[in-house]
Design an enzyme around this catalytic site. Structure first.
Site, PDB file in Angstrom:
ATOM      1  N   ARG A 235       1.162  -1.422   0.246  1.00 16.27           N
ATOM      2  CA  ARG A 235      -0.436   0.373  -0.149  1.00 16.27           C
ATOM      3  C   ARG A 235       0.911   1.327  -0.170  1.00 16.27           C
ATOM      4  O   ARG A 235       2.426   1.312   0.492  1.00 16.27           O
ATOM      5  CB  ARG A 235      -0.897   0.423   1.320  1.00 16.27           C
ATOM      6  CG  ARG A 235      -2.312  -0.558   1.206  1.00 16.27           C
ATOM      7  CD  ARG A 235      -2.886  -0.328   0.468  1.00 16.27           C
ATOM      8  NE  ARG A 235      -3.932  -1.165  -0.296  1.00 16.27           N
ATOM      9  CZ  ARG A 235      -4.366  -2.174  -0.659  1.00 16.27           C
ATOM     10  NH1 ARG A 235      -3.629  -2.256  -1.287  1.00 16.27           N
ATOM     11  NH2 ARG A 235      -5.215  -2.996  -0.328  1.00 16.27           N
ATOM     12  N   GLU A 264      -3.129   8.269  -3.872  1.00 13.27           N
ATOM     13  CA  GLU A 264      -3.367   7.550  -4.971  1.00 13.27           C
ATOM     14  C   GLU A 264      -4.905   7.200  -5.874  1.00 13.27           C
ATOM     15  O   GLU A 264      -5.249   7.521  -7.012  1.00 13.27           O
ATOM     16  CB  GLU A 264      -2.990   6.137  -5.701  1.00 13.27           C
ATOM     17  CG  GLU A 264      -3.875   5.062  -4.454  1.00 13.27           C
ATOM     18  CD  GLU A 264      -3.253   3.118  -5.039  1.00 13.27           C
ATOM     19  OE1 GLU A 264      -2.095   3.151  -4.946  1.00 13.27           O
ATOM     20  OE2 GLU A 264      -3.873   2.070  -5.313  1.00 13.27           O
ATOM     21  N   HIS A 296      -1.864   0.600  -9.926  1.00 17.69           N
ATOM     22  CA  HIS A 296      -1.936  -0.181  -8.894  1.00 17.69           C
ATOM     23  C   HIS A 296      -2.655  -1.409  -9.328  1.00 17.69           C
ATOM     24  O   HIS A 296      -4.118  -2.057  -9.739  1.00 17.69           O
ATOM     25  CB  HIS A 296      -3.177   0.000  -8.011  1.00 17.69           C
ATOM     26  CG  HIS A 296      -3.273  -0.869  -6.879  1.00 17.69           C
ATOM     27  ND1 HIS A 296      -3.562   0.133  -5.857  1.00 17.69           N
ATOM     28  CD2 HIS A 296      -3.317  -2.174  -6.413  1.00 17.69           C
ATOM     29  CE1 HIS A 296      -4.013  -1.176  -4.388  1.00 17.69           C
ATOM     30  NE2 HIS A 296      -3.785  -1.839  -4.930  1.00 17.69           N
TER      31      HIS A 296
HETATM   32  P1  NAI Z   1      -1.374 -11.635   4.422  1.00 15.21           P
HETATM   33  O1  NAI Z   1      -2.091 -10.904   5.802  1.00 15.21           O
HETATM   34  O2  NAI Z   1      -0.907 -13.190   3.818  1.00 15.21           O
HETATM   35  O3  NAI Z   1       0.017 -11.109   4.500  1.00 15.21           O
HETATM   36  C1  NAI Z   1       0.667 -10.246   5.090  1.00 15.21           C
HETATM   37  C2  NAI Z   1       1.528 -10.722   6.874  1.00 15.21           C
HETATM   38  O4  NAI Z   1       2.197  -8.902   6.831  1.00 15.21           O
HETATM   39  C3  NAI Z   1       1.468 -11.722   7.721  1.00 15.21           C
HETATM   40  O5  NAI Z   1       2.267 -12.245   7.521  1.00 15.21           O
HETATM   41  C4  NAI Z   1       1.693 -10.788   8.762  1.00 15.21           C
HETATM   42  O6  NAI Z   1       2.046 -11.311   9.695  1.00 15.21           O
HETATM   43  C5  NAI Z   1       2.757  -9.350   8.162  1.00 15.21           C
HETATM   44  N1  NAI Z   1       2.209  -8.137   9.055  1.00 15.21           N
HETATM   45  C6  NAI Z   1       1.433  -7.247   9.503  1.00 15.21           C
HETATM   46  N2  NAI Z   1       1.905  -6.339  10.014  1.00 15.21           N
HETATM   47  C7  NAI Z   1       2.591  -6.582  10.167  1.00 15.21           C
HETATM   48  C8  NAI Z   1       4.182  -5.552  10.991  1.00 15.21           C
HETATM   49  N3  NAI Z   1       3.098  -4.089  11.880  1.00 15.21           N
HETATM   50  N4  NAI Z   1       5.295  -6.501  10.924  1.00 15.21           N
HETATM   51  C9  NAI Z   1       6.025  -6.964  10.196  1.00 15.21           C
HETATM   52  N5  NAI Z   1       5.016  -7.974   9.925  1.00 15.21           N
HETATM   53  C10 NAI Z   1       3.063  -7.576   9.630  1.00 15.21           C
HETATM   54  O7  NAI Z   1      -1.659 -10.366   3.285  1.00 15.21           O
HETATM   55  P2  NAI Z   1      -1.314 -10.481   1.449  1.00 15.21           P
HETATM   56  O8  NAI Z   1      -2.097 -10.920   0.890  1.00 15.21           O
HETATM   57  O9  NAI Z   1       0.747 -10.824   1.656  1.00 15.21           O
HETATM   58  O10 NAI Z   1      -1.100  -9.195   1.455  1.00 15.21           O
HETATM   59  C11 NAI Z   1      -0.265  -8.406   1.724  1.00 15.21           C
HETATM   60  C12 NAI Z   1      -0.774  -6.246   1.004  1.00 15.21           C
HETATM   61  O11 NAI Z   1      -0.533  -6.880  -0.541  1.00 15.21           O
HETATM   62  C13 NAI Z   1      -2.216  -6.383   1.201  1.00 15.21           C
HETATM   63  O12 NAI Z   1      -2.406  -6.462   2.552  1.00 15.21           O
HETATM   64  C14 NAI Z   1      -2.767  -5.549   0.147  1.00 15.21           C
HETATM   65  O13 NAI Z   1      -2.477  -4.178   0.906  1.00 15.21           O
HETATM   66  C15 NAI Z   1      -1.258  -5.188  -0.686  1.00 15.21           C
HETATM   67  N6  NAI Z   1      -2.112  -5.930  -1.827  1.00 15.21           N
HETATM   68  C16 NAI Z   1      -1.839  -5.410  -2.728  1.00 15.21           C
HETATM   69  C17 NAI Z   1      -2.265  -5.402  -4.012  1.00 15.21           C
HETATM   70  C18 NAI Z   1      -1.912  -5.396  -5.747  1.00 15.21           C
HETATM   71  O14 NAI Z   1      -2.962  -4.924  -7.128  1.00 15.21           O
HETATM   72  N7  NAI Z   1      -1.303  -4.214  -5.632  1.00 15.21           N
HETATM   73  C19 NAI Z   1      -3.167  -6.852  -4.500  1.00 15.21           C
HETATM   74  C20 NAI Z   1      -3.339  -7.325  -3.224  1.00 15.21           C
HETATM   75  C21 NAI Z   1      -2.814  -7.030  -1.833  1.00 15.21           C
END
Ligand code: NAI
Length: 339
Positions: A235, A264, A296
């Site tokens: 993000r 954005e 994005h």
């Molecule tokens: P997920 O929930 O599977 O993984 C997120 C990881 O971040 C988890 O392992 C969690 O423990 C870790 N985490 C959370 N807060 C933290 C912190 N403060 N310090 C250290 N680690 C922390 O999520 P996923 O599916 O991998 O997606 C990640 C992010 O990618 C989403 O939240 C979304 O914002 C972004 N995204 C972007 C897209 C795009 O088109 N650019 C599409 C899909 C997701």
């Protein structure tokens, strides 16, 4: 069930209509983003479908609720654009699409790294101008380089696996380390400062929370290796854009690949080609030859769109039938601030 789909683009509509053959919901497609001013469009609908650059703050949610909306389904994994506390208070349920294609986003992150490293945008433009010179196009071997993956959830793990295949050394950081995964890709979980100090390439995959907002600020950037390549498909607000510009100007950051940008909203997903860009920070970022911005689009693969559409429509069906909402998000699930 009647569903008002906001911020609809052609690719959303196609995917939702195809998936809806199995669900038979009554879909109404609306082009505007869902914000306070457009919320009245949902009057009379029990459910709305939103996307990442909508803004479901207290005002938007109140108008939706007054109009009869009881369910918000967001066709995204991230839900930082929804005030979950307020939704809960108003008795509105919220569901998301936690997993559609981690590969889509991971592969885009790697695409940004490869494109920046081998100067593909410049090379493309140059050759089309019949300029076949190679000056300024020197890249580096990824094999043997250290890649730092911040956040090893679904997308971070998929990204790390690709870099492992390239023969990179992997450093990972996550508030919940996964040792089995680390063994699988030969990675080491380290504190953020170590990851910053040792990585040649850093890829961000944590969600946006109060604790991760501007996690890459001037202080964090100063800790990174000179010449680091920074990639953000998470993000926009994970990075303090002004601090990044400063680090790029000084040459401290060697390249940046940004699929997301903190301001954005109202820019990305729109064709503004006939207009004057009002955002000076984004305009400055776009002047750097070593910055690659995409709008994005990391999620945008056929597989991801099909999966997003199905999960979204399944949530609406479950809600309609009074069944458990498997992908519900509630305020108490939002992670507490941490570094
Ligand atoms: P997920 O929930 O599977 O993984 C997120 C990881 O971040 C988890 O392992 C969690 O423990 C870790 N985490 C959370 N807060 C933290 C912190 N403060 N310090 C250290 N680690 C922390 O999520 P996923 O599916 O991998 O997606 C990640 C992010 O990618 C989403 O939240 C979304 O914002 C972004 N995204 C972007 C897209 C795009 O088109 N650019 C599409 C899909 C997701």
């Amino acid at each position: 069930m009647r569903l008002a789909v906001f911020d609809t683009h052609r690719y959303d509509r196609t995917a939702l209509e195809e998936a809806n053959v199995d669900f038979q919901h009554a879909l109404t497609f609306l082009e505007p983003r869902l914000v306070r001013q457009t919320a009245p469009l949902a009057e009379g609908f029990p459910a709305v479908c939103s996307f990442v650059n909508d803004r479901l703050d207290a005002g938007t949610l109140a108008t939706l609720r007054e109009g009869g909306v009881r369910l918000v389904v967001t066709r995204s994994a991230g839900y930082n654009h929804i005030d979950l506390v307020e939704a809960g208070r108003l008795g509105m349920r919220v569901a998301r699409v936690p997993e559609y294609s981690p590969h889509a986003v991971a592969e885009h992150a790697v695409t940004l790294v490869l494109s920046l490293n081998r100067h593909i945008p410049r090379a493309f433009l140059r050759v089309r101008d019949w300029n076949f010179s190679l000056d300024g196009l020197v890249g580096f071997d990824l094999a043997g380089k250290t890649v730092g993956v911040v956040g090893t959830g679904r997308i971070g793990r998929a990204t790390a696996r690709i870099f492992h295949g390239f023969g990179c050394r992997l450093l990972c950081h996550d508030m919940m380390p996964d040792d089995a995964f680390a063994r699988e890709v030969g990675a080491r979980y380290v504190p953020l400062d170590t990851l910053y100090a040792e990585s040649d390439v850093i890829s961000l995959h944590v969600p946006l929370t109060p604790g991760t907002r501007h996690m890459v600020d001037a202080r964090a950037l100063a800790r990174m290796k000179r010449g680091v390549m920074l990639v953000n498909t998470g993000r926009g607000a994970l990075i303090d854009s002004r601090a990044l510009i400063d680090a790029l100007k000084r040459g401290h950051v060697g390249a940046a690949g940004l699929d997301v940008y903190e301001e954005e909203e109202g820019i990305f997903f729109q064709d503004l080609s006939g207009q004057v860009l009002q955002d000076d920070v984004l305009a400055r970022l776009l002047t750097f030859p070593n910055v690659l911005v995409t709008s994005h689009q990391a999620f945008l693969t056929r597989e991801a769109l099909v999966s997003i559409a199905r999960t979204t429509l399944e949530s609406v069906r479950a809600f309609e039938r009074g069944e458990p909402l498997v992908h519900e998000v509630r305020a108490e699930q939002v992670l507490p601030p941490s570094r």
